[in-house]
Design a protein around this motif. Structure first.
Motif, PDB file in Angstrom:
ATOM      1  N   LEU A   4       0.828  -1.195   0.000  1.00 34.82           N
ATOM      2  CA  LEU A   4       0.000   0.000   0.000  1.00 34.82           C
ATOM      3  C   LEU A   4       0.868   1.253   0.000  1.00 34.82           C
ATOM      4  O   LEU A   4       1.901   1.306   0.662  1.00 34.82           O
ATOM      5  CB  LEU A   4      -0.922   0.010   1.225  1.00 34.82           C
ATOM      6  N   THR A   5       0.412   2.266  -0.739  1.00 32.99           N
ATOM      7  CA  THR A   5       1.140   3.538  -0.794  1.00 32.99           C
ATOM      8  C   THR A   5       0.307   4.691  -0.235  1.00 32.99           C
ATOM      9  O   THR A   5       0.845   5.766   0.019  1.00 32.99           O
ATOM     10  CB  THR A   5       1.559   3.872  -2.231  1.00 32.99           C
ATOM     11  N   THR A   6      -1.002   4.484  -0.034  1.00 32.26           N
ATOM     12  CA  THR A   6      -1.849   5.547   0.502  1.00 32.26           C
ATOM     13  C   THR A   6      -1.719   5.670   2.024  1.00 32.26           C
ATOM     14  O   THR A   6      -2.371   6.511   2.644  1.00 32.26           O
ATOM     15  CB  THR A   6      -3.326   5.317   0.128  1.00 32.26           C
ATOM     16  N   LYS A   7      -0.904   4.813   2.601  1.00 30.81           N
ATOM     17  CA  LYS A   7      -0.480   4.966   3.996  1.00 30.81           C
ATOM     18  C   LYS A   7       0.851   4.238   4.130  1.00 30.81           C
ATOM     19  O   LYS A   7       1.182   3.363   3.321  1.00 30.81           O
ATOM     20  CB  LYS A   7      -1.510   4.389   4.976  1.00 30.81           C
ATOM     21  N   LYS A   8       1.624   4.606   5.131  1.00 30.28           N
ATOM     22  CA  LYS A   8       2.873   3.897   5.377  1.00 30.28           C
ATOM     23  C   LYS A   8       2.573   2.509   5.903  1.00 30.28           C
ATOM     24  O   LYS A   8       1.796   2.350   6.851  1.00 30.28           O
ATOM     25  CB  LYS A   8       3.731   4.660   6.394  1.00 30.28           C
ATOM     26  N   LEU A   9       3.162   1.507   5.260  1.00 29.78           N
ATOM     27  CA  LEU A   9       2.967   0.129   5.708  1.00 29.78           C
ATOM     28  C   LEU A   9       4.288  -0.411   6.235  1.00 29.78           C
ATOM     29  O   LEU A   9       5.328  -0.272   5.581  1.00 29.78           O
ATOM     30  CB  LEU A   9       2.474  -0.749   4.553  1.00 29.78           C
ATOM     31  N   PHE A  10       4.243  -1.031   7.395  1.00 28.63           N
ATOM     32  CA  PHE A  10       5.445  -1.626   7.973  1.00 28.63           C
ATOM     33  C   PHE A  10       5.637  -3.011   7.348  1.00 28.63           C
ATOM     34  O   PHE A  10       5.372  -4.054   7.951  1.00 28.63           O
ATOM     35  CB  PHE A  10       5.326  -1.673   9.495  1.00 28.63           C
ATOM     36  N   TRP A  11       6.105  -2.960   6.108  1.00 26.67           N
ATOM     37  CA  TRP A  11       6.164  -4.157   5.259  1.00 26.67           C
ATOM     38  C   TRP A  11       7.121  -5.213   5.791  1.00 26.67           C
ATOM     39  O   TRP A  11       6.916  -6.406   5.569  1.00 26.67           O
ATOM     40  CB  TRP A  11       6.537  -3.763   3.834  1.00 26.67           C
ATOM     41  N   LYS A  12       8.158  -4.802   6.512  1.00 24.16           N
ATOM     42  CA  LYS A  12       9.082  -5.806   7.056  1.00 24.16           C
ATOM     43  C   LYS A  12       8.397  -6.655   8.122  1.00 24.16           C
ATOM     44  O   LYS A  12       8.702  -7.844   8.262  1.00 24.16           O
ATOM     45  CB  LYS A  12      10.336  -5.140   7.615  1.00 24.16           C
ATOM     46  N   GLN A  13       7.479  -6.061   8.883  1.00 24.06           N
ATOM     47  CA  GLN A  13       6.724  -6.860   9.861  1.00 24.06           C
ATOM     48  C   GLN A  13       5.849  -7.884   9.157  1.00 24.06           C
ATOM     49  O   GLN A  13       5.676  -9.012   9.634  1.00 24.06           O
ATOM     50  CB  GLN A  13       5.851  -5.956  10.737  1.00 24.06           C
ATOM     51  N   ALA A  14       5.284  -7.486   8.012  1.00 26.39           N
ATOM     52  CA  ALA A  14       4.453  -8.415   7.250  1.00 26.39           C
ATOM     53  C   ALA A  14       5.279  -9.603   6.766  1.00 26.39           C
ATOM     54  O   ALA A  14       4.844 -10.762   6.838  1.00 26.39           O
ATOM     55  CB  ALA A  14       3.816  -7.696   6.060  1.00 26.39           C
ATOM     56  N   ILE A  15       6.479  -9.327   6.276  1.00 29.57           N
ATOM     57  CA  ILE A  15       7.370 -10.399   5.834  1.00 29.57           C
ATOM     58  C   ILE A  15       7.795 -11.255   7.024  1.00 29.57           C
ATOM     59  O   ILE A  15       7.830 -12.487   6.940  1.00 29.57           O
ATOM     60  CB  ILE A  15       8.592  -9.809   5.108  1.00 29.57           C
ATOM     61  N   ALA A  16       8.108 -10.604   8.148  1.00 24.60           N
ATOM     62  CA  ALA A  16       8.519 -11.349   9.344  1.00 24.60           C
ATOM     63  C   ALA A  16       7.419 -12.305   9.787  1.00 24.60           C
ATOM     64  O   ALA A  16       7.693 -13.451  10.174  1.00 24.60           O
ATOM     65  CB  ALA A  16       8.866 -10.384  10.469  1.00 24.60           C
ATOM     66  N   GLU A  17       6.165 -11.851   9.725  1.00 27.14           N
ATOM     67  CA  GLU A  17       5.066 -12.712  10.139  1.00 27.14           C
ATOM     68  C   GLU A  17       4.972 -13.944   9.251  1.00 27.14           C
ATOM     69  O   GLU A  17       4.860 -15.071   9.739  1.00 27.14           O
ATOM     70  CB  GLU A  17       3.748 -11.926  10.092  1.00 27.14           C
ATOM     71  N   MET A  18       5.025 -13.756   7.932  1.00 28.27           N
ATOM     72  CA  MET A  18       4.941 -14.904   7.029  1.00 28.27           C
ATOM     73  C   MET A  18       6.157 -15.802   7.183  1.00 28.27           C
ATOM     74  O   MET A  18       6.052 -17.033   7.115  1.00 28.27           O
ATOM     75  CB  MET A  18       4.802 -14.435   5.582  1.00 28.27           C
ATOM     76  N   LEU A  19       7.314 -15.218   7.427  1.00 30.08           N
ATOM     77  CA  LEU A  19       8.521 -16.014   7.664  1.00 30.08           C
ATOM     78  C   LEU A  19       8.330 -16.898   8.892  1.00 30.08           C
ATOM     79  O   LEU A  19       8.723 -18.075   8.905  1.00 30.08           O
ATOM     80  CB  LEU A  19       9.720 -15.086   7.847  1.00 30.08           C
ATOM     81  N   GLY A  20       7.698 -16.348   9.935  1.00 25.56           N
ATOM     82  CA  GLY A  20       7.417 -17.140  11.134  1.00 25.56           C
ATOM     83  C   GLY A  20       6.466 -18.287  10.855  1.00 25.56           C
ATOM     84  O   GLY A  20       6.635 -19.392  11.379  1.00 25.56           O
ATOM     85  N   TYR A  21       5.471 -18.047   9.999  1.00 23.13           N
ATOM     86  CA  TYR A  21       4.569 -19.130   9.620  1.00 23.13           C
ATOM     87  C   TYR A  21       5.331 -20.245   8.919  1.00 23.13           C
ATOM     88  O   TYR A  21       5.116 -21.435   9.191  1.00 23.13           O
ATOM     89  CB  TYR A  21       3.473 -18.630   8.679  1.00 23.13           C
TER      90      TYR A  21
END
Length: 283
Positions: free
Chosen positions: A47-64
């Motif tokens: 998303l670009t219409t708000k700042k997204l903490f994309w590294k947390q999103a990747i970290a979550e999927m990495l944990g899965y």
């Protein structure tokens, strides 16, 4: 971004109010949405219409993918999204299957890496998919699912984006991800990134070329305490160009993802975004 904004407009214009018993809040809701992300050129659907903490999103999927079942393990790799559901969900705190602080139970990673068959034997779904894709095999069953009806009562939260189906066609890897429930202002941004990232990283470690990810959502909703910010702030912002995801070329195997990879092994080139928006989180 256009697909996302169109979905927001659809929910606001035609959604129906639904009482959510788990959170005690009302949701403006629509049923069924289909989004597509072409990641063949490395563009990450962030998303670009708000700042997204994309590294947390990747970290979550990495944990899965690593099979984590403790919020503490997610915190160690830079993801705090499971703290509340593991430790503040009243129903889960009273659940006899909860093992203690930070325990998430039998959701997500537990199912993807340690599914139990009727004999109680462990089935590693991800390893099987990975082994096939490395050989270019697609038997139409290259599926990893986090949803196990027999253990839904043993998890702090039923898996939202619950099933990922990989397909090989002409040396290209495709992904279809199924999501039962989508918090559009808050959770969706994470899920969108995770779908694109999962396809790209799986393509890299299997020697295939990433193609298109198909993101299928059943229940799309906006909580009543999120509506004003979504409608009057985020939706009035103009979308910006998508950034390009760079993946550390040393990531070559599933074992790499399981052992030494961190969110810092991924970088976004040209991520422009509007300011962050603090939406309410429903536990």
């Amino acid at each position: 971004m256009k697909q996302y904004l169109e979905l927001c407009r659809r929910v606001i214009d035609s959604g129906e109010w639904v009482e959510n018993s788990r959170t005690g809040k009302r949701c403006l809701t629509v049923i069924n949405a289909d989004l597509e992300y072409d990641v063949s050129e490395g563009l990450l659907p962030v998303l670009t219409t708000k700042k997204l903490f994309w590294k947390q999103a990747i970290a979550e999927m990495l944990g899965y993918l690593r099979g984590y079942t403790s919020a503490a393990d997610f915190r160690k790799i830079g993801c705090n999204t499971w703290n509340a559901n593991a430790n503040e969900n009243a129903e889960w705190l009273a659940n006899p299957f909860r093992k203690g602080p930070d325990d998430m139970g039998r959701c997500y990673g537990a199912q993807g890496r340690d599914w139990r068959n009727p004999e109680g034997e462990s089935v590693d779904q991800l390893q099987g998919v990975y082994n096939d894709l490395r050989q270019g095999i697609d038997n139409r069953c290259e599926i990893m699912t986090f949803m196990n009806p027999g253990e839904r009562d043993r998890a702090c939260l039923n898996s939202c984006m619950h099933t990922h189906t990989f397909s090989v066609l002409g040396g290209k890897l495709y992904l279809t991800s199924y999501q039962r429930s989508d918090d559009l202002p808050l959770g969706h941004g994470f899920n969108q990134v995770q779908v694109g990232w999962l396809l790209m990283v799986m393509a890299q470690i299997t020697g295939l070329r990433p193609a298109t990810a198909f993101h299928k959502i059943v229940n799309v909703h906006v909580y009543e305490d999120q509506l004003v910010l979504l409608r009057d702030v985020q939706m009035k912002r103009d979308p910006l160009p998508l950034p390009k995801l760079h993946i550390n070329p040393d990531i070559k195997t599933l074992r790499d993802l399981e052992t030494w990879v961190t969110p810092d092994d991924f970088a976004l080139e040209g991520y422009q975004h509007h300011p962050a928006i603090k939406y309410e989180f429903a536990v």
